[in-house]
Motif scaffolding. Structure first.
Motif, mmCIF file in Angstrom:
data_model
loop_
_atom_site.group_PDB
_atom_site.id
_atom_site.type_symbol
_atom_site.label_atom_id
_atom_site.label_comp_id
_atom_site.label_asym_id
_atom_site.label_seq_id
_atom_site.Cartn_x
_atom_site.Cartn_y
_atom_site.Cartn_z
ATOM 1 N N UNK A 75 0.946 -1.255 -0.073
ATOM 2 C CA UNK A 75 0.051 0.093 0.185
ATOM 3 C C UNK A 75 0.677 1.344 0.001
ATOM 4 N N UNK A 76 0.734 2.016 -1.216
ATOM 5 C CA UNK A 76 1.253 3.278 -0.985
ATOM 6 C C UNK A 76 0.673 4.521 -1.573
ATOM 7 N N UNK A 77 -0.820 4.135 -1.426
ATOM 8 C CA UNK A 77 -1.769 5.200 -1.672
ATOM 9 C C UNK A 77 -2.949 5.059 -0.358
ATOM 10 N N UNK A 78 -3.456 6.222 -0.488
ATOM 11 C CA UNK A 78 -4.590 6.292 0.723
ATOM 12 C C UNK A 78 -5.899 7.093 0.222
ATOM 13 N N UNK A 79 -6.761 6.464 -0.577
ATOM 14 C CA UNK A 79 -7.683 7.009 -1.430
ATOM 15 C C UNK A 79 -9.130 7.602 -0.630
ATOM 16 N N UNK A 112 2.949 7.405 -8.162
ATOM 17 C CA UNK A 112 3.872 6.872 -9.174
ATOM 18 C C UNK A 112 4.694 8.020 -9.530
ATOM 19 N N UNK A 113 4.081 9.343 -9.529
ATOM 20 C CA UNK A 113 4.784 10.498 -10.138
ATOM 21 C C UNK A 113 5.972 11.081 -8.823
ATOM 22 N N UNK A 114 5.481 10.954 -7.531
ATOM 23 C CA UNK A 114 6.373 11.480 -6.836
ATOM 24 C C UNK A 114 7.217 10.669 -6.012
ATOM 25 N N UNK A 115 6.698 9.628 -5.838
ATOM 26 C CA UNK A 115 7.455 8.653 -4.971
ATOM 27 C C UNK A 115 9.012 8.188 -5.386
ATOM 28 N N UNK A 116 9.923 8.410 -4.509
ATOM 29 C CA UNK A 116 11.322 8.200 -4.557
ATOM 30 C C UNK A 116 11.496 6.826 -4.758
ATOM 31 N N UNK A 117 12.196 6.190 -5.619
ATOM 32 C CA UNK A 117 12.261 4.820 -5.911
ATOM 33 C C UNK A 117 13.045 4.076 -4.646
ATOM 34 N N UNK A 118 13.836 4.555 -4.024
ATOM 35 C CA UNK A 118 14.547 3.796 -2.770
ATOM 36 C C UNK A 118 13.620 3.695 -1.771
ATOM 37 N N UNK A 119 13.019 4.814 -1.424
ATOM 38 C CA UNK A 119 12.163 4.995 -0.228
ATOM 39 C C UNK A 119 10.562 4.116 -0.456
ATOM 40 N N UNK A 120 10.147 4.058 -1.772
ATOM 41 C CA UNK A 120 8.994 3.103 -2.074
ATOM 42 C C UNK A 120 9.584 1.521 -1.741
ATOM 43 N N UNK A 121 10.764 1.326 -2.261
ATOM 44 C CA UNK A 121 11.108 -0.036 -2.106
ATOM 45 C C UNK A 121 11.263 -0.240 -0.513
ATOM 46 N N UNK A 122 11.691 0.579 0.194
ATOM 47 C CA UNK A 122 11.943 0.496 1.647
ATOM 48 C C UNK A 122 10.561 0.440 2.318
ATOM 49 N N UNK A 123 9.688 1.080 1.844
ATOM 50 C CA UNK A 123 8.426 0.872 2.384
ATOM 51 C C UNK A 123 7.617 -0.389 2.198
ATOM 52 N N UNK A 124 7.857 -1.141 0.852
ATOM 53 C CA UNK A 124 7.370 -2.245 0.542
ATOM 54 C C UNK A 124 8.030 -3.432 1.503
ATOM 55 N N UNK A 125 9.305 -3.401 1.608
ATOM 56 C CA UNK A 125 9.786 -4.360 2.652
ATOM 57 C C UNK A 125 9.514 -4.216 3.923
ATOM 58 N N UNK A 126 9.236 -2.846 4.409
ATOM 59 C CA UNK A 126 8.690 -2.722 5.864
ATOM 60 C C UNK A 126 7.397 -3.296 6.209
ATOM 61 N N UNK A 127 6.524 -3.131 4.974
ATOM 62 C CA UNK A 127 5.309 -3.766 5.344
ATOM 63 C C UNK A 127 5.163 -5.429 5.418
#
Length: 295
Positions: A75-79, A112-127
């Motif tokens: 999850x990287x959105x909150x709609x 997709x437009x705003x997310x930093x690639x490394x930060x999003x990868x870290x968030x996926x792993x953290x979840x």
């Protein structure tokens, strides 16, 4: 033939489906719903949204029901309008995951437009790591609103699944469909080559996606029967968003709560379950896929 299905012992003409419930833990109304759905015997897997308010209750259910097939709904959105959530790995605005209100962006395009690639990868792993630490026997990883399927984010999404030794949901995309979506030809070639590479590495691809729509709710059992009838040979992913009818659900999802309730009622019905069993569609869960890949 899908090599995963061949590995699991299915034939080239077999119609195989994962019947999957999304958004578990986004609201309380999803909790009793998934318990009832698993008990009814048609839904074979679900995925939980780790950053959401009711995730601890999902984890408690998983600990007392270890046979439940539960994945991480990355999850990287909150709609939603009245219930928001944000990243669990960082609160740094430089991550590109946090909007002006302090939450995930509402739309896939913004994420997709705003997310930093490394930060999003870290968030996926953290979840994924939080789900495991909470006692969930994670069976797979999939993507909320498809936001993880950005070509930039996909490697991190796959890496998070690989770290937990679980399969990641990746749909098989054809060149024609990608052209229709407006993807440039050079990107299409790269994505098709990437899909071939994944399959050569033994990772599963889903051949077909069937989606119970959220913009209508009438005649839900009949609509579900038609969906199952339409499934082709190969591996299909039938996605629903079930919830019980509660004041909370109506407040959080005012535009589509009726469809969510209709999913719950249809997929707990013996009528639909027996119809699918008689149709020849063979229902499997993610755990069987995960265990075959680990073996």
């Amino acid at each position: 033939m899908n090599p995963l299905l061949q590995r699991l012992g299915f034939g080239p003409q077999d119609r195989v489906a994962i019947v999957h419930a999304d958004d578990i833990g986004a609201y309380h109304a999803s909790l009793q719903a998934i318990e009832d759905l698993f008990h009814a015997g048609l839904v074979s897997s679900c995925a939980t949204m780790v950053p959401c308010p009711w995730f601890p209750a999902v984890a408690a259910y998983a600990r007392r029901t270890p046979e439940a097939d539960i994945g991480v709904h990355a999850t990287i959105t909150a709609e939603y309008g009245l219930s928001r959530w944000g990243p669990i790995s960082t609160r740094d605005p430089a991550s590109g995951m946090i909007d002006a209100e302090g939450y995930f962006y509402r739309s896939t395009a913004e994420a997709m437009a705003q997310g930093d690639v490394g930060a999003v990868a870290a968030e996926h792993l953290a979840q994924v790591e939080r789900a495991l630490a909470a006692g969930i026997d994670v069976t797979h990883v999939d993507s909320h609103m498809g936001a993880s399927f950005s070509p930039a984010f996909l490697p991190g999404y796959l890496a998070a699944a690989q770290a937990a030794r679980v399969p990641a949901f990746v749909p098989r995309m054809g060149a024609e469909a990608l052209l229709t979506r407006g993807m440039p030809a050079d990107q299409i070639d790269r994505l098709l080559a990437f899909q071939r590479q994944l399959e050569e590495q033994g990772l599963p691809l889903v051949d077909h996606i069937g989606f119970m729509p959220l913009d209508r709710h009438e005649e839900r059992v009949a609509e579900a029967k038609a969906l199952f009838d339409s499934l082709p040979a190969g591996l299909s992913y039938v996605i629903l968003h079930p919830a019980q009818d509660t004041p909370e659900l109506r407040a959080l999802t005012p535009e589509d709560w009726q469809a969510r309730v209709a999913d719950y009622r249809a997929f707990t019905s013996a009528t639909l379950r027996d119809y699918v069993r008689a149709s020849g569609v063979q229902v499997i869960g993610w755990r069987a896929i995960r265990d075959a890949l680990r073996a």
